[in-house]
Design a protein around this motif. Structure first.
Motif, mmCIF file in Angstrom:
data_model
loop_
_atom_site.group_PDB
_atom_site.id
_atom_site.type_symbol
_atom_site.label_atom_id
_atom_site.label_comp_id
_atom_site.label_asym_id
_atom_site.label_seq_id
_atom_site.Cartn_x
_atom_site.Cartn_y
_atom_site.Cartn_z
ATOM 1 N N THR A 134 -39.604 -20.211 30.609
ATOM 2 C CA THR A 134 -39.099 -21.575 30.750
ATOM 3 C C THR A 134 -39.833 -22.270 31.890
ATOM 4 O OG1 THR A 134 -36.920 -20.847 30.000
ATOM 5 C CG2 THR A 134 -37.051 -22.993 31.082
ATOM 6 N N PRO A 135 -40.659 -23.295 31.592
ATOM 7 C CA PRO A 135 -41.032 -23.750 30.256
ATOM 8 C C PRO A 135 -41.960 -22.742 29.581
ATOM 9 C CG PRO A 135 -42.334 -24.884 31.898
ATOM 10 C CD PRO A 135 -41.327 -24.070 32.655
ATOM 11 N N PRO A 136 -42.089 -22.794 28.263
ATOM 12 C CA PRO A 136 -42.905 -21.796 27.563
ATOM 13 C C PRO A 136 -44.391 -21.951 27.860
ATOM 14 C CG PRO A 136 -42.148 -23.493 26.053
ATOM 15 C CD PRO A 136 -41.437 -23.735 27.348
ATOM 16 N N VAL A 137 -45.076 -20.826 27.856
ATOM 17 C CA VAL A 137 -46.538 -20.783 27.951
ATOM 18 C C VAL A 137 -47.050 -20.563 26.538
ATOM 19 C CG1 VAL A 137 -48.528 -19.549 28.884
ATOM 20 C CG2 VAL A 137 -46.496 -19.900 30.306
ATOM 21 N N ASP A 138 -47.680 -21.579 25.949
ATOM 22 C CA ASP A 138 -48.042 -21.538 24.528
ATOM 23 C C ASP A 138 -49.334 -20.791 24.248
ATOM 24 O OD1 ASP A 138 -45.812 -23.054 23.769
ATOM 25 O OD2 ASP A 138 -46.848 -24.925 24.231
ATOM 26 N N GLY A 139 -50.161 -20.606 25.251
ATOM 27 C CA GLY A 139 -51.438 -19.927 25.049
ATOM 28 C C GLY A 139 -52.050 -19.557 26.373
ATOM 29 N N LEU A 140 -52.941 -18.577 26.343
ATOM 30 C CA LEU A 140 -53.586 -18.106 27.558
ATOM 31 C C LEU A 140 -55.088 -18.341 27.489
ATOM 32 C CD1 LEU A 140 -51.788 -14.662 28.077
ATOM 33 C CD2 LEU A 140 -51.282 -16.858 29.187
ATOM 34 N N ALA A 141 -55.606 -19.156 28.410
ATOM 35 C CA ALA A 141 -57.047 -19.222 28.579
ATOM 36 C C ALA A 141 -57.487 -17.856 29.087
ATOM 37 C CB ALA A 141 -57.419 -20.318 29.576
ATOM 38 N N GLY A 142 -58.497 -17.268 28.460
ATOM 39 C CA GLY A 142 -58.807 -15.887 28.824
ATOM 40 C C GLY A 142 -60.255 -15.504 28.616
ATOM 41 N N PRO A 143 -61.166 -15.932 29.494
ATOM 42 C CA PRO A 143 -62.534 -15.434 29.426
ATOM 43 C C PRO A 143 -62.569 -13.977 29.870
ATOM 44 C CG PRO A 143 -62.240 -16.617 31.465
ATOM 45 C CD PRO A 143 -60.944 -16.769 30.688
ATOM 46 N N SER A 144 -63.698 -13.329 29.729
ATOM 47 C CA SER A 144 -63.798 -11.933 30.150
ATOM 48 C C SER A 144 -63.497 -11.803 31.638
ATOM 49 C CB SER A 144 -65.193 -11.380 29.852
ATOM 50 O OG SER A 144 -66.197 -12.161 30.471
ATOM 51 N N ALA A 145 -62.798 -10.732 31.994
ATOM 52 C CA ALA A 145 -62.299 -10.546 33.363
ATOM 53 C C ALA A 145 -63.360 -9.913 34.257
ATOM 54 C CB ALA A 145 -61.031 -9.699 33.343
ATOM 55 N N ASN A 146 -64.403 -10.684 34.526
ATOM 56 C CA ASN A 146 -65.506 -10.241 35.377
ATOM 57 C C ASN A 146 -66.120 -11.456 36.052
ATOM 58 O OD1 ASN A 146 -66.470 -10.382 32.325
ATOM 59 N ND2 ASN A 146 -68.166 -11.086 33.595
ATOM 60 N N ARG A 147 -66.960 -11.220 37.028
ATOM 61 C CA ARG A 147 -67.685 -12.324 37.650
ATOM 62 C C ARG A 147 -68.594 -12.971 36.616
ATOM 63 N NH1 ARG A 147 -64.789 -13.250 42.286
ATOM 64 N NH2 ARG A 147 -64.408 -11.275 43.357
ATOM 65 N N PHE A 148 -68.780 -14.270 36.741
ATOM 66 C CA PHE A 148 -69.511 -15.042 35.739
ATOM 67 C C PHE A 148 -70.922 -14.496 35.503
ATOM 68 C CE2 PHE A 148 -72.111 -18.854 34.617
ATOM 69 C CZ PHE A 148 -71.578 -19.040 33.360
ATOM 70 N N GLY A 149 -71.242 -14.305 34.222
ATOM 71 C CA GLY A 149 -72.573 -13.874 33.829
ATOM 72 C C GLY A 149 -72.793 -12.381 33.849
ATOM 73 N N ARG A 150 -71.827 -11.622 34.336
ATOM 74 C CA ARG A 150 -72.003 -10.175 34.480
ATOM 75 C C ARG A 150 -71.475 -9.432 33.260
ATOM 76 N NH1 ARG A 150 -75.888 -10.229 37.597
ATOM 77 N NH2 ARG A 150 -75.536 -8.050 38.186
ATOM 78 N N VAL A 151 -71.557 -8.107 33.302
ATOM 79 C CA VAL A 151 -71.149 -7.278 32.176
ATOM 80 C C VAL A 151 -69.638 -7.384 31.966
ATOM 81 C CG1 VAL A 151 -71.129 -4.944 31.213
ATOM 82 C CG2 VAL A 151 -73.045 -5.683 32.645
ATOM 83 N N SER A 152 -69.236 -7.608 30.741
ATOM 84 C CA SER A 152 -67.812 -7.739 30.424
ATOM 85 C C SER A 152 -67.097 -6.399 30.603
ATOM 86 C CB SER A 152 -67.635 -8.237 28.989
ATOM 87 O OG SER A 152 -68.257 -9.494 28.820
ATOM 88 N N PRO A 153 -65.809 -6.431 30.970
ATOM 89 C CA PRO A 153 -65.048 -5.199 31.192
ATOM 90 C C PRO A 153 -64.362 -4.709 29.918
ATOM 91 C CG PRO A 153 -63.753 -7.066 31.905
ATOM 92 C CD PRO A 153 -65.043 -7.633 31.356
#
Length: 329
Positions: A134-153
């Motif tokens: 409350t209030p609802p979260v309708d969606g999650l922005a979610g890029p890869s959880a790493n520093r920009f441009g680096r190897v994805s986890p």
């Protein structure tokens, strides 16, 4: 802080953090994402700051289902509806026209937005819990959880190595797909493949019932999309793509000096390098382990990684794309 994502208490705690405008890393079937409330531009700004990512480089918004997608999309064309039915939940992102009042920061300021419904049970449970806030979260922005441009986890430990201990990380085990989703732009009248993934072009075309265009075939540049910069997915070590026979010749010429070079190849090579890993003959299995192997080589302190170029076959398009961008850095 790493929590077991299989536990309801962990999911509830993570949803509370997200509803309060915080960040949470969570597993999807592709890679781990760094999540924030996609409807809260301030929270989304925290993703850009944590990753060191340019604010005009759009993020993918994760939703629980097709109905939730309509809270961000101004319209869902028939071709997008067919793709949702065929591949959601799963490793496919769709670019759709954006509702003007929703997701401006996540979209990088564009009038289109990337949406995906992840198949991972932890991600799905988290999205459902967020919708009950409350209030609802309708969606999650979610890029890869790493520093920009680096190897994805692809594991929770990978994420923890990128950020400080204050980040809540939901551990869902190693991701089963291993590379990011395919991205199809459905905002311009015909579907355009902006990024390949484990889904092949023919699979997507069969599902949507139309030809899948490529960006270079279009008369305009189209929307920017996540993970499509020339240089991306790069380890600390320099990556070089090579033909297998050329690689063997180079290893023979280097002799003992080749021991300092990491090698990832399908070919059975003669090498003295202790950093030699065999690449699977199967594209799906290679995708699953690719980023983990690159991170492993970085952890070993190598400065140069030689990778045998993938076969020129459609099922290898996603792996080839990631390796070419990693080598471009």
């Amino acid at each position: 802080m790493i929590l077991d994502g299989r536990l309801p208490g962990s999911i509830a705690q993570a949803a509370q953090v997200l509803a309060a405008g915080g960040l949470v890393a969570f597993p999807t079937e592709t890679v781990y994402g760094l999540g924030a409330d996609a409807g809260n531009d301030g929270a989304v700004g925290g993703i850009f700051a944590a990753k060191g990512r340019p604010s005009d480089h759009p993020l993918i918004v994760h939703v629980a289902d097709a109905a939730a997608a309509e809270r961000f999309a101004a319209q869902v064309p028939p071709v997008a509806q067919r793709l949702m039915q065929a591949f959601w939940p799963g490793p496919l992102t769709l670019i759709l026209p954006r509702r003007p009042e929703r997701g401006a920061a996540a979209a990088g300021g564009q009038d289109s937005i990337g949406l995906r419904c992840p198949a991972h049970p932890v991600a799905h449970a988290l999205l459902l819990a967020c919708a009950q806030c409350t209030p609802p979260v309708d969606g999650l922005a979610g890029p890869s959880a790493n520093r920009f441009g680096r190897v994805s986890p692809t594991t929770a430990a990978h994420v923890a190595s990128e950020f400080d201990d204050g980040l809540l990380v939901l551990d869902g085990g190693a991701t089963p797909v291993g590379i990011e989703s395919a991205i199809v732009d459905c905002s311009r009248g015909q579907p355009v493949l902006l990024r390949p993934g484990v889904l092949t072009r023919s699979q997507i075309e069969q599902a949507c019932g139309e030809r899948l265009w490529l960006p270079e075939e279009m008369p305009d540049a189209g929307p920017r999309a996540s993970g499509t910069l020339e240089s991306h997915y790069a380890p600390d070590a320099k990556v070089r793509l090579m033909d297998g026979k050329l690689m063997q010749t180079a290893l023979d010429l280097l002799g003992p000096d080749a021991a300092a070079i990491a090698v990832y190849a399908r070919s059975a090579l003669r090498t003295r390098s202790p950093h030699y890993r065999r690449m699977p003959d199967d594209a799906v299995e290679t995708a699953r382990q690719l980023f983990a192997v690159l991170r492993e080589f970085d952890a070993q302190g190598v400065k140069l990684i030689w990778v045998e170029a993938p076969p020129d076959a459609p099922e290898w398009d996603g792996v080839r794309d990631r390796l070419q961008r990693a080598a471009a850095s």
